[in-house]
Design a protein around this motif. Structure first.
Motif, short mmCIF file in Angstrom:
data_model
loop_
_atom_site.label_atom_id
_atom_site.label_comp_id
_atom_site.label_asym_id
_atom_site.label_seq_id
_atom_site.Cartn_x
_atom_site.Cartn_y
_atom_site.Cartn_z
N LEU A 43 0.84 -1.19 0.00
CA LEU A 43 0.00 0.00 0.00
C LEU A 43 0.87 1.25 0.00
O LEU A 43 1.78 1.37 0.82
N ASN A 44 0.59 2.18 -0.91
CA ASN A 44 1.29 3.45 -0.96
C ASN A 44 0.56 4.51 -0.14
O ASN A 44 -0.63 4.39 0.15
N ASP A 46 -0.53 7.37 -0.88
CA ASP A 46 -1.64 8.04 -1.55
C ASP A 46 -2.84 7.14 -1.80
O ASP A 46 -3.80 7.55 -2.46
N GLY A 47 -2.81 5.92 -1.26
CA GLY A 47 -3.93 5.00 -1.42
C GLY A 47 -3.81 4.07 -2.60
O GLY A 47 -4.61 3.13 -2.74
N SER A 48 -2.84 4.31 -3.48
CA SER A 48 -2.60 3.38 -4.59
C SER A 48 -1.84 2.16 -4.08
O SER A 48 -1.46 2.08 -2.90
N PHE A 49 -1.61 1.21 -4.98
CA PHE A 49 -0.96 -0.04 -4.60
C PHE A 49 0.18 -0.36 -5.57
O PHE A 49 0.17 0.07 -6.73
N ARG A 99 2.54 0.04 -10.31
CA ARG A 99 1.61 0.84 -9.50
C ARG A 99 0.22 0.79 -10.11
O ARG A 99 0.05 1.01 -11.32
N PRO A 101 -4.09 1.96 -9.38
CA PRO A 101 -4.83 2.98 -8.64
C PRO A 101 -5.56 2.42 -7.42
O PRO A 101 -5.74 1.20 -7.26
N ALA A 102 -6.01 3.35 -6.59
CA ALA A 102 -6.70 2.97 -5.35
C ALA A 102 -7.98 2.19 -5.62
O ALA A 102 -8.41 1.39 -4.78
N ASP A 103 -8.59 2.41 -6.78
CA ASP A 103 -9.84 1.71 -7.10
C ASP A 103 -9.60 0.45 -7.95
O ASP A 103 -10.50 0.00 -8.65
#
Length: 297
Positions: A43-44, A46-49, A99, A101-103
């Motif tokens: 988990l980053n 900023d909510g991304s992965f 990387r 996105p969070a969604d």
């Protein structure tokens, strides 16, 4: 940049006896396939992965080149997601990250790799049991293998790393270029060497590794021969006696330069485009940087 991984164990089938350095285990030298490996996700802030991948080359000697395309692709959105094309022997952990996105949700990325006539797949997802963090990374590298080493791991920081000069360079065949990189470390975990192999257990397979601040260059992409001077320690997990690898019994971490500046020369035998990667490692965590070199005749 840190690399992290999920504990994965691969068992190679046996065919011939490897004769070097008292390595008693039977193993394939050449001719076997590479299994891409999904190490897990991190988990980053900023909510991304980050989806983290590595691979297992089932050979002990054969280095395999697979250009980006149908036999080395990641989809959807590929085929190029930054994966290697130059594959070293045996286990190579957390080699690259993608990387998302969070969604990203329940989507997946699929790495397809065909080598020596066999196609294998690795599936990158956000399934809960694939979560990884720094402690998982260090355990998989073998940093927790020695008594007294484990208490340092929660406070360990990855080495810093900065390559001097541009990230894209030109060279000519047979003419050396200079690669200089500066790295510092917090001294954790404390440096330890790999124990020598016992006569009762020669060439044993182990997940332990030497610790201590070290650095090495290797070829990430590019099929031609590249010679580094001074010679670099192997970055793949060579667990045989006498191997020049932090996983080899008896291996000792070399002294780091006092000013933290490592200088290496690279010479190319063939024209082409090469991605060279340098890794600064403390035995538990690592940082990487890449340099692209276009080599003309």
């Amino acid at each position: 940049m840190r690399r992290v991984c999920h504990l994965t164990i691969f068992v190679a089938m046996v065919l011939v006896v490897a004769p070097a350095h008292g390595f008693a285990q039977q193993a394939y030298m050449t001719g076997q396939f590479i299994a891409p490996a999904y190490e897990g996700w991190e988990l980053n802030d900023d909510g991304s992965f980050n989806l983290v991948f590595g691979y297992m080359n089932r050979n002990w000697q054969e280095v395999i080149d697979v250009p980006i395309g149908p036999e080395n692709s990641i989809e959807p959105g590929g085929p190029d997601h930054g994966q290697p094309t130059h594959f070293y022997p045996r286990r190579n952990r957390f080699i690259f990250r993608i990387r998302v996105p969070a969604d990203f949700g329940d989507k997946e990325l699929v790495w397809t790799l065909t080598t020596n006539g066999k196609t294998e797949y690795a599936y990158g997802t956000l399934k809960r049991d694939y979560f990884i963090d720094d402690l998982v990374v260090q355990a998989n590298y073998g940093a927790a293998g020695a008594a007294g080493g484990t208490p340092e791991l929660p406070n360990n920081e990855a080495p810093t790393l900065e390559v001097e000069g541009p990230s894209q360079r030109n060279a000519r065949v047979g003419e050396a270029i200079t690669l200089a990189a500066v790295s510092t470390d917090d001294g954790k975990p404390q440096a330890r060497s790999m124990a020598a192999s016992s006569p009762r257990r020669p060439g044993r397979i182990t997940t332990d590794s030497a610790t201590g601040h070290r650095m090495a260059w290797f070829v990430y992409r590019g099929a031609g021969e590249v010679t580094f001077e001074p010679p670099q320690a192997q970055t793949w997990e060579d667990t045989r006696d006498g191997g020049d690898s932090p996983w080899s019994p008896g291996w000792k971490t070399p002294e780091a330069p006092e000013d933290g500046r490592w200088v290496t020369e690279a010479t190319f035998a063939e024209p082409g485009t090469y991605d060279l990667r340098v890794i600064a490692h403390d035995g538990g965590l690592a940082a990487i940087e890449d340099v692209t070199v276009v080599v003309s005749p």
